[in-house]
Design an enzyme around this catalytic site. Sequence first.
Site, mmCIF file in Angstrom:
data_model
loop_
_atom_site.group_PDB
_atom_site.id
_atom_site.type_symbol
_atom_site.label_atom_id
_atom_site.label_comp_id
_atom_site.label_asym_id
_atom_site.label_seq_id
_atom_site.Cartn_x
_atom_site.Cartn_y
_atom_site.Cartn_z
ATOM 1 N N ASP A 70 0.855 -1.181 0.000
ATOM 2 C CA ASP A 70 0.000 0.000 0.000
ATOM 3 C C ASP A 70 0.893 1.234 0.000
ATOM 4 O O ASP A 70 1.962 1.223 0.615
ATOM 5 C CB ASP A 70 -0.929 0.019 1.218
ATOM 6 C CG ASP A 70 -2.025 1.046 1.041
ATOM 7 O OD1 ASP A 70 -2.963 0.780 0.268
ATOM 8 O OD2 ASP A 70 -1.924 2.128 1.647
ATOM 9 N N THR A 71 0.450 2.279 -0.682
ATOM 10 C CA THR A 71 1.252 3.496 -0.821
ATOM 11 C C THR A 71 0.433 4.714 -0.442
ATOM 12 O O THR A 71 -0.746 4.815 -0.800
ATOM 13 C CB THR A 71 1.740 3.644 -2.281
ATOM 14 O OG1 THR A 71 2.475 2.479 -2.643
ATOM 15 C CG2 THR A 71 2.620 4.873 -2.461
#
Length: 189
Positions: A70-71
Amino acid sequence: MKTLYLASHSPRRKELIQVLGRPFELCGVDIPEPVRLGEKPETVVCALSFEKAFTAAKQTGYEGCFIGSDTVVSVDGVIFGKPENKEEAQRMLEALSGRTHQVYTGLALVDIASGIKVVKSVCTQVVFRPLTAELIEWYLSTGEYEGKAGAYGIQGFGARLVDGIEGDFFNVVGLPIATLDQLLTELAL
């Protein structure tokens, strides 16, 4: 060698994981991605990455190594996830204009059979050039901001917005591939 499962719908992550030269399967999951006020970006991405990998492992029941990622983008302690609409994307780009921000990506490896559960975050500094209203409007017209943390994709039209980076380029794209390769090697997965 364990089978790899990428718990993602992201075409960018799919392209990047191919660099490993190992067979893998996609098993994207949909989980809520809430960001609570006051949470640190590295905490958010680690928690969401683990949730994606663990959920995919539980839902499929497959044996192997599940990879979650996830970013988020952070500037002045404010976390920017994926914009809900064009107006929110515009506000994000205006806030990033002419400034340095951080891109955090979480990486989780889950192998239920062996009990391996590893989570790590990677941070890259990104410097945006000062953005004119015209450049922002042009960028938004490309539609590339949709589904991208911080409302931009560095590997596409968004390259025009970036003045420089310090750290892992592929982290900004959404999957710190060297870190992933290192973890897989260290854990003999």
